[in-house]
Write a protein that holds these residues in place. Structure first.
Motif, PDB file in Angstrom:
ATOM      1  N   GLU A  21       0.734  -1.401   0.084  1.00 19.54           N
ATOM      2  CA  GLU A  21      -0.076   0.059   0.191  1.00 19.54           C
ATOM      3  C   GLU A  21       0.974   1.333   0.072  1.00 19.54           C
ATOM      4  O   GLU A  21       1.685   1.247   0.616  1.00 19.54           O
ATOM      5  N   ASN A  22       0.512   2.263  -1.051  1.00 18.71           N
ATOM      6  CA  ASN A  22       1.148   3.414  -1.063  1.00 18.71           C
ATOM      7  C   ASN A  22       2.707   3.282  -1.012  1.00 18.71           C
ATOM      8  O   ASN A  22       3.192   3.963  -0.281  1.00 18.71           O
ATOM      9  N   PHE A  23       3.183   2.569  -1.967  1.00 16.77           N
ATOM     10  CA  PHE A  23       4.383   2.243  -1.750  1.00 16.77           C
ATOM     11  C   PHE A  23       5.473   3.258  -2.734  1.00 16.77           C
ATOM     12  O   PHE A  23       4.900   3.535  -3.820  1.00 16.77           O
ATOM     13  N   ASN A  24       6.424   3.892  -2.174  1.00 20.77           N
ATOM     14  CA  ASN A  24       7.200   4.771  -2.717  1.00 20.77           C
ATOM     15  C   ASN A  24       8.634   4.379  -2.817  1.00 20.77           C
ATOM     16  O   ASN A  24       9.200   3.995  -2.045  1.00 20.77           O
ATOM     17  N   LEU A  25       9.193   4.291  -4.075  1.00 20.05           N
ATOM     18  CA  LEU A  25      10.769   3.874  -4.301  1.00 20.05           C
ATOM     19  C   LEU A  25      11.148   4.609  -5.406  1.00 20.05           C
ATOM     20  O   LEU A  25      10.396   4.408  -6.494  1.00 20.05           O
ATOM     21  N   THR A  45       5.388  -9.174  -5.343  1.00 22.33           N
ATOM     22  CA  THR A  45       3.925  -8.263  -5.771  1.00 22.33           C
ATOM     23  C   THR A  45       4.811  -7.021  -6.473  1.00 22.33           C
ATOM     24  O   THR A  45       4.434  -6.779  -7.835  1.00 22.33           O
ATOM     25  N   LEU A  46       5.645  -6.283  -5.868  1.00 24.89           N
ATOM     26  CA  LEU A  46       6.458  -5.144  -6.432  1.00 24.89           C
ATOM     27  C   LEU A  46       7.273  -5.531  -7.665  1.00 24.89           C
ATOM     28  O   LEU A  46       6.978  -4.786  -8.667  1.00 24.89           O
ATOM     29  N   LEU A  47       7.814  -6.723  -7.617  1.00 22.45           N
ATOM     30  CA  LEU A  47       8.513  -7.051  -9.010  1.00 22.45           C
ATOM     31  C   LEU A  47       7.492  -7.455 -10.116  1.00 22.45           C
ATOM     32  O   LEU A  47       7.805  -6.882 -11.371  1.00 22.45           O
ATOM     33  N   LYS A  48       6.585  -8.030  -9.924  1.00 25.31           N
ATOM     34  CA  LYS A  48       5.436  -8.218 -10.958  1.00 25.31           C
ATOM     35  C   LYS A  48       4.913  -6.937 -11.384  1.00 25.31           C
ATOM     36  O   LYS A  48       4.425  -6.805 -12.357  1.00 25.31           O
ATOM     37  N   LEU A  49       4.504  -6.080 -10.309  1.00 22.80           N
ATOM     38  CA  LEU A  49       3.991  -4.763 -10.812  1.00 22.80           C
ATOM     39  C   LEU A  49       4.841  -4.063 -11.786  1.00 22.80           C
ATOM     40  O   LEU A  49       4.404  -3.356 -12.740  1.00 22.80           O
ATOM     41  N   ILE A  50       6.227  -4.236 -11.427  1.00 17.28           N
ATOM     42  CA  ILE A  50       7.227  -3.351 -12.086  1.00 17.28           C
ATOM     43  C   ILE A  50       7.161  -4.221 -13.795  1.00 17.28           C
ATOM     44  O   ILE A  50       7.364  -3.513 -14.840  1.00 17.28           O
ATOM     45  N   ALA A  51       7.024  -5.580 -13.799  1.00 18.09           N
ATOM     46  CA  ALA A  51       7.187  -6.260 -14.780  1.00 18.09           C
ATOM     47  C   ALA A  51       6.037  -6.091 -15.735  1.00 18.09           C
ATOM     48  O   ALA A  51       5.910  -6.346 -16.951  1.00 18.09           O
ATOM     49  N   GLY A  52       4.909  -5.607 -14.988  1.00 13.27           N
ATOM     50  CA  GLY A  52       3.748  -5.515 -15.868  1.00 13.27           C
ATOM     51  C   GLY A  52       2.813  -6.917 -15.709  1.00 13.27           C
ATOM     52  O   GLY A  52       1.833  -7.198 -16.390  1.00 13.27           O
ATOM     53  N   LEU A  53       3.020  -7.721 -15.150  1.00 11.71           N
ATOM     54  CA  LEU A  53       2.386  -8.941 -14.788  1.00 11.71           C
ATOM     55  C   LEU A  53       1.466  -8.878 -13.855  1.00 11.71           C
ATOM     56  O   LEU A  53       0.533  -9.684 -13.927  1.00 11.71           O
ATOM     57  N   ASP A 210       5.878  -6.499   5.736  1.00 15.21           N
ATOM     58  CA  ASP A 210       4.519  -6.455   5.566  1.00 15.21           C
ATOM     59  C   ASP A 210       3.967  -5.230   4.451  1.00 15.21           C
ATOM     60  O   ASP A 210       3.001  -4.490   4.954  1.00 15.21           O
ATOM     61  N   GLY A 211       4.633  -5.383   3.512  1.00 16.17           N
ATOM     62  CA  GLY A 211       4.018  -4.454   2.342  1.00 16.17           C
ATOM     63  C   GLY A 211       4.581  -2.970   2.471  1.00 16.17           C
ATOM     64  O   GLY A 211       4.198  -2.110   1.776  1.00 16.17           O
ATOM     65  N   LYS A 212       5.544  -2.807   3.411  1.00 13.84           N
ATOM     66  CA  LYS A 212       5.895  -1.332   3.634  1.00 13.84           C
ATOM     67  C   LYS A 212       7.562  -1.449   3.688  1.00 13.84           C
ATOM     68  O   LYS A 212       7.897  -2.186   3.934  1.00 13.84           O
ATOM     69  N   LEU A 213       7.994  -0.213   2.916  1.00 14.08           N
ATOM     70  CA  LEU A 213       9.452   0.002   2.914  1.00 14.08           C
ATOM     71  C   LEU A 213       9.673   0.427   4.409  1.00 14.08           C
ATOM     72  O   LEU A 213       9.558   1.461   5.069  1.00 14.08           O
ATOM     73  N   HIS A 214      10.711  -0.176   5.024  1.00 16.48           N
ATOM     74  CA  HIS A 214      11.255  -0.303   6.225  1.00 16.48           C
ATOM     75  C   HIS A 214      12.478   0.418   6.071  1.00 16.48           C
ATOM     76  O   HIS A 214      12.850   1.502   7.375  1.00 16.48           O
ATOM     77  N   GLN A 215      13.175   0.265   5.474  1.00 12.03           N
ATOM     78  CA  GLN A 215      14.767   0.733   5.553  1.00 12.03           C
ATOM     79  C   GLN A 215      14.938   0.772   4.037  1.00 12.03           C
ATOM     80  O   GLN A 215      15.061  -0.210   3.374  1.00 12.03           O
ATOM     81  N   TYR A 216      15.917   1.923   3.571  1.00 12.67           N
ATOM     82  CA  TYR A 216      16.487   2.018   2.352  1.00 12.67           C
ATOM     83  C   TYR A 216      17.911   2.614   2.524  1.00 12.67           C
ATOM     84  O   TYR A 216      18.083   3.429   3.042  1.00 12.67           O
TER      85      TYR A 216
END
Lengths: 343, 265
Positions: A21-25, A45-53, A210-216
């Motif tokens: 949810e509301n993922f920013n990167l 899920t993020l990888l498949k979103l970027i791939a367009g799958l 849990d679907g959130k960016l914790h540390q980058y």
């Protein structure tokens, strides 16, 4: 080179609890970024979103500031290599590698030549007429990589590229991915649940829980500056001492520790096993302990210590040399101020 | 020695399969064949000559049979493919019920089904037409086609399709270059099932076709009931021929293919 930007990207599955949810990167161009997290963290899920799958429920995804949300997978220029290789068993190795070119209508002679060239790059020259079933797991992985690279994608997406390989193949594959990625200067996203895989491959890591960016940050940040106990634990942190900050000292049940980072809401201090040293006399940041266990780990020794003042507090340290202390003997540990992480 | 026993074994099996056809073959060439003669006392090609003469209506029946069975197989696969895919790949509520309903036509007597369908088809103007016959043939063929393909999809990894899409294949290309090569043995088997089932339909064709749609089994029955053994035998052989041809094709193509697939996995 392509910058991939995820803005408020949301994908929810109504049936299962998994969601992003509301993922920013912002994924930098021409480098390897790892999406790291335990299973169910949303990294695949993020990888498949970027791939367009997968299509997001809301939010935006841009390649070099151009939105690709409504671009179908085959036109996106983001090629994904799946975890279990998925080399098509009904095609030869050469036909597998040339698959993407064939779909784009590249003439037969040209695509065969390009397939041969890229197979040479992954050290599989002369394999084009073999059947995938004749290849080892590592070779199939290289075919999968070659098949993705031959289409010259803007973004290369790798799903657990090292997880099915044994130790020496891992190193070979890691080196191959690194060198090819640098040679082709492709923006690369690696998904993995294995922090070691992320650290050795990636230029920067995005840690998801849990679907959130914790540390980058860069791989070393996760060891030196974890943002939470959970991050520290995920990266192999084992020593945690509970307490709170009093002025410039961290107050615990085993005494006060000077810390360099004054984080007011802190509830733990942590230190990596390799940073714990033996002390000769009681000074700042020392702690009386008794040796519980000593284990030879092949290239180093691991010690488990019990605090004298608090028997439930166990600390682990590692040392490349034998400390010549017997089990149940007393010792004095020094927890250097600059190595103490305040969480 | 070992080789000899192997060949003898194969010969025995072939004989066992072909033995029932031998009397039919002889009958098609016999003029007089009465007890206790082991072979006909007089031979003739009258049966064959009549079968191929315009009076027998064989060309019409053969053409209509081929057309009906061919179209039925094609439609069965077109409908059975998505159905088999859904049953083989997905878990959903009421799946067992759907599977049971799919199988029901194989349990319920075809006659009972056809009676009900006939009433509806008369109203729709489908009775006595070839389209009506093709539609009613789907009732017995679809369960088999769907189940064969569902079995095929149970061992199919859909991620291959995602991988193909990601490599640049359009949805249509994915079907052509990934889905079809993966399930091709199942498609052949299912198609042959459908063809043979449709090819040997008698009651459904008679009821819905109302005698206007003439297929080979209908022609065969009319000669069999008239007691003309020569023509019946000749027609029987023509009737059996496609089954044998399909068997040979499947044996040639499928065994080799399956072996390589099994190795691939």
């Amino acid at each position: 080179m392509t910058i991939v930007k995820l803005t408020n990207l949301t994908k929810t599955y109504p049936d299962s609890g998994f969601s992003v949810e509301n993922f920013n990167l912002e994924i930098p161009a021409g480098e390897i970024t790892a999406l790291l997290g335990p299973s169910g963290s949303g990294k695949s899920t993020l990888l498949k979103l970027i791939a367009g799958l997968l299509s997001p429920n809301s939010g935006d995804l841009t390649f070099d500031d151009v939105s690709v949300v409504s671009t179908p997978a085959e036109q996106r220029g983001a090629v994904m290599a799946f975890q279990n290789n998925l080399v098509f068993p009904w095609l030869s190795v050469g036909e597998n590698v040339a698959f993407g070119l064939k779909m784009r209508g590249v003439a037969k002679a040209t695509r065969q030549q390009q397939a041969r060239d890229i197979l040479t790059l992954v050290q599989l020259d002369g394999f084009e007429n073999r059947k995938p079933s004749e290849l080892s797991g590592g070779q199939q992985q290289r075919v999968s990589l070659a098949r993705a690279l031959v289409t010259q994608p803007k973004v290369l997406l790798l799903d657990e590229p090292l997880s099915n390989l044994d130790a020496h193949l891992r190193e070979e594959m890691r080196a191959l991915i690194k060198s090819l990625q640098e040679q082709f200067e492709i923006t690369t996203v690696v998904v993995t649940h294995d922090q070691e895989e992320a650290v050795i491959l990636a230029d920067q890591i995005a840690l998801l829980f849990d679907g959130k960016l914790h540390q980058y940050g860069q791989p070393s940040d996760f060891y030196q500056r974890p943002v939470s106990r959970r991050v520290a634990e995920f990266f192999g942190g084992v020593n945690f001492i509970e307490g709170q900050l009093q002025d410039t000292e961290f107050e615990t049940q085993v005494g006060q520790f000077s810390v360099s980072n004054l984080k007011q809401a802190a509830t733990f201090i942590s230190i990596r096993p390799e940073h714990i040293k033996l002390a000769i006399e009681t000074t700042e940041n020392t702690l009386e302990v008794r040796l519980l266990e000593r284990t030879f780990m092949g290239t180093y020794y691991r010690y488990r210590w019990q605090a004298e003042q608090a028997p439930t507090l166990i600390l682990t340290s590692t040392n490349t040399q034998d400390l010549s202390i017997r089990v149940s003997e007393k010792a004095l540990l020094h927890l250097p101020k600059e190595q103490l992480i305040v969480l | 020695m070992k080789r000899l026993t192997k060949y003898a074994g194969v010969a025995l099996i072939v004989l066992g399969v072909l033995a029932p056809f031998i009397p039919i073959l002889i009958w098609s060439f016999a003029r007089r064949w009465y007890f206790p003669a082991v072979l006909p006392t007089e031979w003739s090609i009258r049966g064959w000559a009549y079968a191929f003469s315009s009076a027998s209506r064989l060309p019409q029946a053969l053409w209509q049979s081929l057309l009906i069975s061919g179209v039925t197989s094609l439609l069965s696969i077109l409908i059975g493919l998505p159905a088999g895919r859904a049953l083989g790949l997905h878990k959903f509520r009421g799946k067992t019920l759907v599977e049971f309903l799919m199988l029901a036509p194989t349990i319920v007597p075809a006659f009972a089904v056809a009676m009900g369908i006939h009433v509806v088809f008369i109203r729709l103007g489908l009775a006595d037409t070839m389209i009506g016959v093709i539609l009613v043939h789907l009732v017995p063929t679809l369960p088999y086609v769907t189940l064969v393909l569902a079995g095929m999809f149970a061992n199919y990894d859909v991620n291959y399709e995602a991988q193909a899409r990601s490599l640049g294949a359009t949805p249509l290309q994915t079907i052509w270059y990934v889905l079809l090569p993966s399930i091709y043995p199942g498609l052949i088997v299912a198609g042959m099932f459908a063809f043979i089932i449709s090819w040997s339909q008698y009651i459904l064709t008679l009821l819905i076709g109302g005698g206007r749609v003439l297929t080979l089994p209908l022609l065969l029955f009319s000669f069999a009931s008239s007691g003309d053994n020569n023509v019946t035998a000749a027609l029987s052989i023509i009737f059996i021929a496609p089954a044998i041809v399909l068997l040979i094709i499947s044996a040639r193509y499928l065994t080799g293919r399956n072996v390589s697939l099994a190795r691939g996995n």
